[in-house]
Scaffold this motif. Structure first.
Motif, PDB file in Angstrom:
ATOM      1  N   HIS A 155       0.842  -1.193   0.000  1.00  0.00           N
ATOM      2  CA  HIS A 155       0.000   0.000   0.000  1.00  0.00           C
ATOM      3  C   HIS A 155       0.877   1.244   0.000  1.00  0.00           C
ATOM      4  O   HIS A 155       1.880   1.310   0.720  1.00  0.00           O
ATOM      5  N   ALA A 156       0.475   2.238  -0.782  1.00  0.00           N
ATOM      6  CA  ALA A 156       1.323   3.418  -0.970  1.00  0.00           C
ATOM      7  C   ALA A 156       0.540   4.713  -0.833  1.00  0.00           C
ATOM      8  O   ALA A 156       0.464   5.506  -1.778  1.00  0.00           O
ATOM      9  N   PRO A 157      -0.038   4.994   0.353  1.00  0.00           N
ATOM     10  CA  PRO A 157      -0.654   6.301   0.547  1.00  0.00           C
ATOM     11  C   PRO A 157       0.386   7.412   0.660  1.00  0.00           C
ATOM     12  O   PRO A 157       0.044   8.592   0.596  1.00  0.00           O
ATOM     13  N   ILE A 158       1.643   7.020   0.849  1.00  0.00           N
ATOM     14  CA  ILE A 158       2.780   7.931   0.819  1.00  0.00           C
ATOM     15  C   ILE A 158       3.839   7.283  -0.067  1.00  0.00           C
ATOM     16  O   ILE A 158       4.148   6.107   0.099  1.00  0.00           O
ATOM     17  N   VAL A 178      -8.434   3.915  -5.440  1.00  0.00           N
ATOM     18  CA  VAL A 178      -8.789   5.097  -6.212  1.00  0.00           C
ATOM     19  C   VAL A 178     -10.301   5.151  -6.387  1.00  0.00           C
ATOM     20  O   VAL A 178     -11.010   4.194  -6.087  1.00  0.00           O
ATOM     21  N   PHE A 179     -10.775   6.287  -6.897  1.00  0.00           N
ATOM     22  CA  PHE A 179     -12.214   6.490  -7.100  1.00  0.00           C
ATOM     23  C   PHE A 179     -12.370   7.398  -8.328  1.00  0.00           C
ATOM     24  O   PHE A 179     -12.080   8.593  -8.254  1.00  0.00           O
ATOM     25  N   VAL A 188      -4.648  12.735  -0.917  1.00  0.00           N
ATOM     26  CA  VAL A 188      -4.797  11.434  -0.269  1.00  0.00           C
ATOM     27  C   VAL A 188      -5.798  11.620   0.862  1.00  0.00           C
ATOM     28  O   VAL A 188      -5.519  12.334   1.832  1.00  0.00           O
ATOM     29  N   LEU A 189      -6.961  11.020   0.716  1.00  0.00           N
ATOM     30  CA  LEU A 189      -8.012  11.114   1.715  1.00  0.00           C
ATOM     31  C   LEU A 189      -7.961   9.867   2.588  1.00  0.00           C
ATOM     32  O   LEU A 189      -8.099   8.752   2.095  1.00  0.00           O
ATOM     33  N   TYR A 238      -7.704   4.584   2.570  1.00  0.00           N
ATOM     34  CA  TYR A 238      -7.367   5.852   1.928  1.00  0.00           C
ATOM     35  C   TYR A 238      -7.761   5.803   0.462  1.00  0.00           C
ATOM     36  O   TYR A 238      -7.905   4.729  -0.124  1.00  0.00           O
ATOM     37  N   ILE A 239      -7.945   6.983  -0.123  1.00  0.00           N
ATOM     38  CA  ILE A 239      -8.281   7.099  -1.545  1.00  0.00           C
ATOM     39  C   ILE A 239      -7.379   8.161  -2.150  1.00  0.00           C
ATOM     40  O   ILE A 239      -7.281   9.274  -1.617  1.00  0.00           O
ATOM     41  N   VAL A 240      -6.727   7.844  -3.251  1.00  0.00           N
ATOM     42  CA  VAL A 240      -5.858   8.781  -3.966  1.00  0.00           C
ATOM     43  C   VAL A 240      -6.655   9.435  -5.094  1.00  0.00           C
ATOM     44  O   VAL A 240      -7.288   8.733  -5.887  1.00  0.00           O
TER      45      VAL A 240
END
Length: 255
Positions: A116-119, A132-133, A240-241, A248-250
């Protein structure tokens, strides 16, 4: 570097799949497809990416869910930032019937080395996965006043809205950084929409079933592009929410 987009069927529906390749400072379309069973989806992924090849897998589904009930922080934030565009997402929690499937899909990706790569550091090679969305992404990338409503309504209305989405993809994505070169991207799969690898609008399907198939593949294309945008720009031009612990959602910020 490759970018995989997966519009995951949360329950019993088929999933749209797309693979983009970064070559000569442009994104090239490799293939689009649509499959039903999770094992088939993972098998398709394995044919696109070798075990050590760098890639991002961008999934339109909640692959991290920690809350037993209610909404994740990420879900709430989509409503806060994008609700006025009709782009808030469905609530995800562990009591929902789709939760086991979507979380297990994320774990299957982790088992293949996709962390996972929220950062992440922009343009650093590696094997990553993100959630994603597409709806809020289209608001920012295409500078829309509201989402393109191609998923609900009468068939004729959905056809018209889907045509709008196709036109935005053809007109806008090639002009952004990173650029998606559709004009010179031959696809390998005959089930890919006709315009992918060309420069013309596809024939918009005339039945609900075929319309849904095209929707799934276009959503997967958008997912793959969002993954590429995250890799190319990092936090500089993306939101990044949420977070790694709760989900999280990018979302691209656009130009």
């Amino acid at each position: 570097m490759k970018f995989i987009g997966i519009d995951l069927g949360w329950s019993s529906g088929a999933s749209g799949l797309c693979c983009l390749n970064w070559e000569n400072n442009q994104l090239q379309l490799v293939e689009c497809d649509r499959l039903l069973a999770t094992n088939d989806i993972l098998g398709w992924l394995d044919t696109q990416i070798s075990p050590t090849e760098p890639a991002i897998v961008a999934v339109d589904a909640p692959t991290i869910i920690a809350n037993p009930t209610g909404m994740r922080l990420a879900d709430k934030l989509t409503h806060k930032h994008f609700g006025r565009y009709h782009a808030g997402c469905y609530p995800a929690n562990l009591s929902r019937p789709f939760a086991q499937k979507t979380v297990e899909f994320g774990l299957s990706l982790e088992a293949r080395g996709f962390v996972h790569a929220p950062i992440m550091e922009a343009q650093k090679l590696g094997r990553y996965q993100i959630e994603v969305f597409p709806h809020p992404a289209t608001i920012n990338l295409f500078k829309l006043a509201r989402i393109i409503k191609y998923k609900k309504g009468k068939l004729a209305e959905r056809q018209q809205e889907l045509m709008k989405l196709c036109q935005y993809i053809l007109d806008v994505l090639p002009s952004l950084e990173p650029s998606l070169d559709l004009a010179n991207s031959p696809t390998q799969n005959q089930r890919s929409p006709a315009f992918l690898g060309g420069s013309n609008l596809p024939a918009i399907p005339t039945s609900t079933a075929t319309l849904k198939a095209l929707e799934d593949q276009l959503d997967a294309l958008l997912c793959a592009y969002i993954g590429a945008h995250w890799w190319y720009w990092g936090i500089e031009r993306n939101l990044v929410l949420g977070d790694r612990a709760t989900g999280y959602i990018v979302i691209p910020q656009g130009r």
